[in-house]
Scaffold this motif. Structure first.
Motif, PDB file in Angstrom:
ATOM      1  N   ASP B  55       1.752  -5.982   0.564  1.00 28.38           N
ATOM      2  CA  ASP B  55       0.457  -5.438   1.012  1.00 28.38           C
ATOM      3  C   ASP B  55       0.659  -4.287   2.002  1.00 28.38           C
ATOM      4  N   VAL B  59      -0.880  -0.611   1.821  1.00 28.07           N
ATOM      5  CA  VAL B  59      -1.735  -0.061   2.875  1.00 28.07           C
ATOM      6  C   VAL B  59      -1.150   1.244   3.414  1.00 28.07           C
ATOM      7  N   ARG B  60       0.188   1.260   3.580  1.00 22.89           N
ATOM      8  CA  ARG B  60       0.831   2.480   4.090  1.00 22.89           C
ATOM      9  C   ARG B  60       0.599   3.658   3.126  1.00 22.89           C
ATOM     10  N   VAL B  63      -3.018   4.783   3.472  1.00 26.36           N
ATOM     11  CA  VAL B  63      -3.268   5.518   4.711  1.00 26.36           C
ATOM     12  C   VAL B  63      -2.631   6.906   4.646  1.00 26.36           C
TER      13      VAL B  63
END
Lengths: 292, 138
Positions: B55, B59-60, B63
């Motif tokens: 996850d 997410v990285r 972003v």
């Protein structure tokens, strides 16, 4: 003995008179004076594309040499002192009237009187620290008349190192000091023949609509632009000759009086003590400003 | 072979036997082979760690993508603002110049002429001498 030297420059005929006996030194000074006229023409002409003035008119900004700086400063001072009647920013109006190249090449390509006249009186800024002259957008300078007067004054100072002298650049006359005969007799064209003015020193200049004129259709145009209207002046004066401290001052005053019209010119000449000959369009010569 | 040599050999052999015996006992060969079954809580923790790491990577990436788009949009926005500012400054300069010219022209025309050389005009007079030169409209 009067030494004479004649040549053509600045789009007109030039004449140097020196009240001195024939000598190599004076002749050399006269030739140097002629070279100086050509040098100044190469800086100040609006018709040659690579002069400082042409660059200023083309680019709106120029780092100027001392001659152009002084002349523009003088022209702006004259504009202020004459209430805007003499104005170096009339070039767009002159060009619109058709005088956009040397006079020999001017044809009847100007705008008619019903067209929109370009605005005169635009801003000109001089930064003396950086020697930069900058004009507002659309503003272009014509230094023709005052440049001739200023150059005549300058040559006169050069020649006066040798003897009393008189310099005439197309009728803009500067005299350094009286010759041995007491004064320089200078002819002024008048409707009744030629008047002769005795000029001891100073300047004498004539502004008029009788030369440098051309036709556009039925309309006659000339180079004396009225900055208030942006069109060739339409006063009742044909020609004004003025005596002043310098030839440049005489040129400025002659232009201002020509644009004033006869009645106002007489009042101003008398009030300010400007000796002048006013020639009207109905062929009368009027002396004013104490000239008699 | 002398007695002394024989004795020394016996002692060495005894020490070797003792060491081998100790090593055999320390190795506990009688103990059962294979690891004990892992604790289910540990297994759950490990699985959760793997899921979280996965996850985190997602997410990285998300972003970083958004950050990249933001930077591009910011750059464009700054260009637009700079262009608008330059246009505004130019318009102000033109307006100021026009106002300055108008004020200057108005003040020049309203002041009336005063003539620079009025007080110092040279003495001149009309004479009847023949002229040396002539002044005419330049």
């Amino acid at each position: 003995m009067m030494l004479e030297h004649r040549f053509g420059a600045m789009g007109t005929s030039c004449e140097l008179l020196v009240d001195a006996p024939e000598s190599f030194v004076v002749r050399r000074a006269m030739r140097n004076a002629e070279r100086e006229v050509h040098r100044l023409e190469a800086l100040l002409s609006r018709f040659q594309p690579d002069t400082e003035l042409a660059r200023l008119n083309r680019e709106g900004r120029v780092r100027a040499g001392p001659e152009l700086l002084e002349l523009v400063r003088l022209a702006l001072k004259a504009r202020r002192l004459t209430g805007g009647r003499f104005d170096p920013t009339v070039l767009p109006a002159l060009a619109a009237a058709g005088y956009d190249r040397s006079f020999e090449s001017v044809s009847g390509s100007g705008h008619s009187a019903t067209g929109t006249a370009p605005r005169c009186g635009g801003g000109v800024q001089i930064d003396h620290a950086t020697r930069v002259i900058e004009v507002d957008a659309g503003v272009q300078l014509d230094l023709g008349g005052i440049a001739k007067g200023w150059t005549a004054d300058r040559l006169c100072r050069m020649l006066d190192l040798h003897a009393p002298s008189l310099v005439s650049l197309g009728g803009d006359i500067a005299a350094s000091r009286p010759p041995a005969t007491g004064a320089w007799p200078v002819g002024v064209e008048s409707p009744t023949g030629q008047l002769t003015i005795a000029l001891a020193r100073g300047g004498l200049a004539t502004s008029g609509r009788d030369r440098r004129r051309w036709r556009h259709g039925d309309e006659e145009l000339h180079h004396e632009i009225d900055p208030a209207t942006g069109r060739p002046s339409a006063t009742d004066l044909m020609r004004v000759t003025v005596a002043a401290e310098t030839a440049a001052d005489a040129e400025v005053s002659a232009t201002a009086l020509l644009l004033a019209g006869e009645a106002r010119a007489r009042i101003e000449a008398d009030r300010f003590g400007i000796p002048c000959v006013l020639v009207t369009r109905d062929d009368r010569a009027v002396l004013a400003g104490g000239l008699s | 072979m002398t007695d002394a040599t024989r004795r020394l050999s016996l002692v060495a052999a005894a020490i070797l036997v003792l060491f081998l015996t100790w090593a055999f006992i320390a190795a506990r060969p009688w103990a059962a082979h294979g690891a004990a079954p892992p604790d289910p809580r540990v297994r759950a923790l490990v699985a959760r760690e793997v899921r979280l790491r996965h996850d985190a990577v997602l997410v990285r990436r998300l972003v970083e993508g958004r950050w990249r788009r933001y930077r591009v949009a910011l750059h464009h926005r700054r260009l637009v603002i700079a262009k608008a500012n330059a246009h505004h400054r130019h318009a102000l300069a033109v307006a100021a110049a026009a106002q300055r010219s108008a004020v200057q022209a108005a003040s020049i025309r309203s002041s009336g002429p005063t003539y620079s050389s009025a007080s110092s005009a040279p003495p001149v007079r009309i004479v009847t001498l023949p002229a040396l030169t002539i002044t005419r409209s330049s």
